[in-house]
Scaffold this active site. Structure first.
Site, PDB file in Angstrom:
ATOM      1  N   ARG A  86      28.343  41.992 -15.741  1.00  0.00           N
ATOM      2  CA  ARG A  86      28.221  41.790 -14.294  1.00  0.00           C
ATOM      3  C   ARG A  86      28.016  40.306 -14.015  1.00  0.00           C
ATOM      4  NH1 ARG A  86      23.789  43.387 -12.944  1.00  0.00           N
ATOM      5  NH2 ARG A  86      23.254  44.773 -14.660  1.00  0.00           N
ATOM      6  N   GLY A 232      33.255  47.010 -15.717  1.00  0.00           N
ATOM      7  CA  GLY A 232      32.632  48.156 -15.043  1.00  0.00           C
ATOM      8  C   GLY A 232      31.802  47.815 -13.817  1.00  0.00           C
ATOM      9  N   SER A 280      19.139  47.152 -16.704  1.00  0.00           N
ATOM     10  CA  SER A 280      20.286  47.379 -17.577  1.00  0.00           C
ATOM     11  C   SER A 280      19.985  46.917 -19.000  1.00  0.00           C
ATOM     12  CB  SER A 280      21.484  46.587 -17.067  1.00  0.00           C
ATOM     13  OG  SER A 280      21.762  46.941 -15.742  1.00  0.00           O
ATOM     14  N   GLY A 283      17.510  50.439 -22.711  1.00  0.00           N
ATOM     15  CA  GLY A 283      17.350  51.740 -23.363  1.00  0.00           C
ATOM     16  C   GLY A 283      17.284  52.921 -22.411  1.00  0.00           C
ATOM     17  N   ASN A 286      19.433  55.864 -23.837  1.00  0.00           N
ATOM     18  CA  ASN A 286      18.771  56.521 -24.972  1.00  0.00           C
ATOM     19  C   ASN A 286      17.592  57.357 -24.488  1.00  0.00           C
ATOM     20  OD1 ASN A 286      20.522  55.273 -26.725  1.00  0.00           O
ATOM     21  ND2 ASN A 286      19.150  53.559 -27.137  1.00  0.00           N
ATOM     22  N   ASN A 391      27.190  43.239 -25.043  1.00  0.00           N
ATOM     23  CA  ASN A 391      27.284  44.188 -23.909  1.00  0.00           C
ATOM     24  C   ASN A 391      28.520  45.078 -24.072  1.00  0.00           C
ATOM     25  OD1 ASN A 391      26.331  45.281 -21.437  1.00  0.00           O
ATOM     26  ND2 ASN A 391      27.864  44.089 -20.298  1.00  0.00           N
ATOM     27  N   ARG A 424      11.781  45.565 -20.640  1.00  0.00           N
ATOM     28  CA  ARG A 424      11.771  45.119 -22.033  1.00  0.00           C
ATOM     29  C   ARG A 424      10.782  43.960 -22.106  1.00  0.00           C
ATOM     30  NH1 ARG A 424      15.681  44.997 -26.307  1.00  0.00           N
ATOM     31  NH2 ARG A 424      17.002  46.376 -25.078  1.00  0.00           N
ATOM     32  N   ASP A 521      10.836  58.865 -30.661  1.00  0.00           N
ATOM     33  CA  ASP A 521       9.372  58.919 -30.620  1.00  0.00           C
ATOM     34  C   ASP A 521       8.821  58.647 -29.219  1.00  0.00           C
ATOM     35  OD1 ASP A 521       8.407  59.609 -33.300  1.00  0.00           O
ATOM     36  OD2 ASP A 521       9.592  57.863 -33.878  1.00  0.00           O
ATOM     37  N   ASN A 522       9.667  58.160 -28.327  1.00  0.00           N
ATOM     38  CA  ASN A 522       9.201  57.994 -26.943  1.00  0.00           C
ATOM     39  C   ASN A 522       8.860  59.352 -26.309  1.00  0.00           C
ATOM     40  OD1 ASN A 522       9.520  55.262 -27.194  1.00  0.00           O
ATOM     41  ND2 ASN A 522      11.606  55.273 -26.382  1.00  0.00           N
TER      42      ASN A 522
HETATM   43  O1  SAT Z   1      26.287  47.282 -14.170  1.00  0.00           O
HETATM   44  S1  SAT Z   1      27.008  48.160 -15.072  1.00  0.00           S
HETATM   45  O2  SAT Z   1      27.254  49.411 -14.407  1.00  0.00           O
HETATM   46  O3  SAT Z   1      28.227  47.554 -15.515  1.00  0.00           O
HETATM   47  C1  SAT Z   1      26.037  48.502 -16.410  1.00  0.00           C
HETATM   48  C2  SAT Z   1      24.675  48.020 -16.213  1.00  0.00           C
HETATM   49  O4  SAT Z   1      24.477  46.830 -16.432  1.00  0.00           O
HETATM   50  O5  SAT Z   1      23.789  48.804 -15.803  1.00  0.00           O
HETATM   51 MN    MN Z   2      22.706  50.429 -14.851  1.00  0.00          MN
END
Ligand code: SAT
Ligand code: MN
Length: 616
Positions: A86, A232, A280, A283, A286, A391, A424, A521-522
């Site tokens: 992005r 995307g 973004s 995780g 996940n 990415n 994070r 483990d989360n």
């Molecule tokens: O922004 S995107 O949808 O390309 C993926 C992200 O960063 O969340």
């Molecule tokens: Mn996103």
């Protein structure tokens, strides 16, 4: 960039295929005049359409088909090196009053935005096919879902829509003619093809720009225009671009459209549903997969139900996930989804001998066979470059998910028990593993001050931490202070609001290793949250809220002693006084639109942590 001078006849609006919606005709007619494509195709989301587009993209070199046995019906695309994430620096929100933009938005005045983006877009599709694709964000026909019509010249975006969204077929387009309202946007890779010229594998323009017009609401008039990118988050408009428009509209509708994952988890107390707001590449995918059931990993609409609880549904039906680090241990479910097939990989490494793909962290050792990196160059371990882009992504339909929640397509959604905010943050003894906020105001304050280190999902400096309120920093279309006020309003009026938690899986120990194993483990954190909601788990009261106790938290099988657990979970006054200073700087940037209760909560936290610091 200037348009190519050609005098070719413009295609006509495919009226019959679009159904009876006049605004839709106007949208397509205006788009043809502006973008001047060579022809127009109305998409229907069918398998035949997919096959057609796939063959086209293979012929153009945009994608290669992978080994059918290893990755059935799957494709690999390699982007232009300038088009991998992005682009926050060229993403604008155009608002008549600059005061409405706030510190997180790159602002333009609407006239300025229109002038600049129209100049770029004029003739930008010459020599290309223009595709019109209508999708439903949320269950088809749902009264809280919205239809988004995108105009694009990049067939890969249509294939991604097939996986990520509910594409409206012909019948639904006819329906749209009857019930009317839709959102819309234009997107072009910005690379016209001259007569007799050829395409390139990943068309894009060195100039890129995205303009949103959230306040403009005229039927059939695009509210987002995206130029120059096929990535995307820039080009798949119903995802992050319509998130900006929808979050802005949701404020007026009295509900929320947010950047959150939605999952279900069966505990001792039955199935609970959790929303997780995470920036973004922190995780979120996940995490959304570790529960018992999955509904969505990126975008939700949430509203107060007639029962006074928060209800939510996911807007998409696919995952656009980060590949590096994904493997059979970190996310076994998503690996099995990928192996089931129909995946589009972007910018991972390619193994030409076996027709397979690879990324850092997929296996312990790099492949024994030849590897080409994400740009197609020969790659060897230790050559100093990453094989997959940080990415790099996979696009897969949630239909491949073995734990899809039975209610994933319910237009009313599911009732939400808790909202988790998580970034994070790697500091040793920094942001705790989990904190339960004591009340709604403290919870909204936690969301408003969520902070995270920057990741590769956006252009920008990696590792620098910034406050990312509600994980929405890059997606605001109105003032962040007003968004905080909106959250306070929605939840303070709710008879049975959800509980709010802060989570952080990323603390490192003194030696620089992750102090918490993370990933599956989360679920131990979710177990504690489940028991907290049921009034079964004890907690330590701290200035931030409630922290888990070593003796009442499932650590079985983990090598974590009491001291380590306390460092992981208990807020350290010195660290938080530093955080509160950073929050004060941010609040000053937010300015007078910061709700007073959040300023009061800041003062309260300062006082509580100063007292705690003196007591240490
Ligand atoms: O922004 S995107 O949808 O390309 C993926 C992200 O960063 O969340
Ligand atoms: Mn996103």
């Amino acid at each position: 960039m200037t348009a190519i001078e050609t005098k070719h006849a413009l295609p006509s609006v495919p009226v019959d295929e679009l159904g009876p919606n006049e605004a839709l005709h106007r949208l397509v007619d205006d788009a043809i005049r502006l973008l001047r494509p060579k022809d127009v195709v109305v998409c229907d989301g069918t398998a035949a359409e997919r096959n057609r587009l796939e063959s086209l993209l293979v012929a153009n070199g945009t994608v290669v088909r992978l080994n059918q046995k290893l990755w059935p019906n799957s494709l690999l695309a390699r982007s232009d090196p300038s088009d991998v994430a992005r682009l926050e620096q060229v993403t604008y929100v155009c608002l008549p009053d600059k005061q409405d933009a706030g510190p997180s938005i790159k602002h333009k005045y609407p006239e300025e935005g229109h002038r600049e983006i129209t100049a770029l877009m004029t003739g930008a599709m010459e020599g290309r096919t223009m595709y019109v694709a209508a999708v439903s964000m949320g269950p088809c026909g749902g009264k809280r879902s919205r239809v988004f019509v995108q105009i694009t010249d990049f067939p890969l975006i249509i294939l991604m829509k097939h996986l990520m969204t509910r594409v409206l077929g012909r019948d639904a387009l006819i329906e749209l003619g009857k019930y009317g309202r839709f959102e819309c946007g234009l997107q072009t890779v910005g690379m016209p093809i001259a007569a007799g010229g050829t395409d390139v594998p990943w068309p894009c323009n060195s100039t890129k720009m995205i303009c949103h017009f959230p306040k403009e609401r005229r039927p059939g008039v695009p509210r987002v225009l995206s130029f120059g990118s096929g990535y995307g988050g820039n080009a798949l408009l119903p995802k992050k671009c319509d998130l900006r428009l929808a979050m802005s509209d949701a404020r007026e509708e009295g509900n929320l459209v947010e950047h959150m994952a939605l999952m279900g988890r069966d505990g001792e107390n039955g199935r609970r549903y959790f929303l997780a707001a995470k920036p973004s590449a922190c995780g979120k995918t996940n995490f959304a997969m570790i529960g018992t059931s999955f509904l969505g990993d990126d975008l939700v609409r949430a509203y107060e139900g007639t029962d006074g609880r928060l209800w939510a549904f996911a807007l998409e039906k696919g995952i656009f996930g980060v590949a590096p680090g994904t493997n059979d241990e970190t996310n076994p479910e998503v690996m099995s989804m990928l192996r089931k097939g129909d995946v589009i990989f972007i910018n991972v490494a390619y193994l030409p001998e076996s027709g397979s793909v690879w990324w850092e962290g997929m296996t312990n050792a790099p492949p024994a066979e030849r590897v080409r990196d994400w740009q197609g160059q020969e790659w060897t371990p230790g050559c100093g470059r990453k094989a997959a882009h940080a990415n790099s992504r996979f696009t897969v339909s949630i239909r491949n998910c073995s734990k899809l929640d039975p209610r994933w397509d319910d237009p009313d959604g599911v009732p939400v028990d808790a909202i988790l905010f998580g970034g994070r943050r790697t500091e040793h003894g920094g942001v705790p593993l989990v904190v339960e906020y004591g009340n709604t105001t403290a919870g909204v304050y936690g969301g408003a001050t969520l902070s995270s280190e920057q990741t590769a999902a956006a252009d920008g400096k990696l590792g620098v931490s910034r406050i990312d309120p509600f994980a929405m920093y890059p997606f605001y279309a109105y003032h962040v202070g007003d968004h905080c006020a909106h959250w306070l309003k929605v939840f303070s009026q709710m008879a049975h609001p959800p509980r709010f938690y802060s989570v952080n899986w990323f603390q490192k120990d003194g030696a620089g290793n992750f102090a918490w194993p993370g990933f599956v483990d989360n679920d131990r954190v979710l177990d504690w949250i489940d028991r907290r909601i049921a009034g079964q788990a004890k907690a330590l009261r701290t200035p931030l809220g409630y922290s888990p106790l070593f003796d009442d938290f499932d650590l079985s099988g983990l090598n974590i002693d009491r001291a380590t657990f306390e460092t992981l979970t208990q807020p350290r006054p010195q660290f938080w006084l530093g955080e509160l200073d950073r929050q004060a700087v941010w609040f000053a940037e937010v300015g007078e639109r910061l709700p007073a209760v959040l300023a009061e909560r800041h003062a309260e936290l300062c006082q509580l942590f100063e007292e705690a610091a003196r007591a240490v």
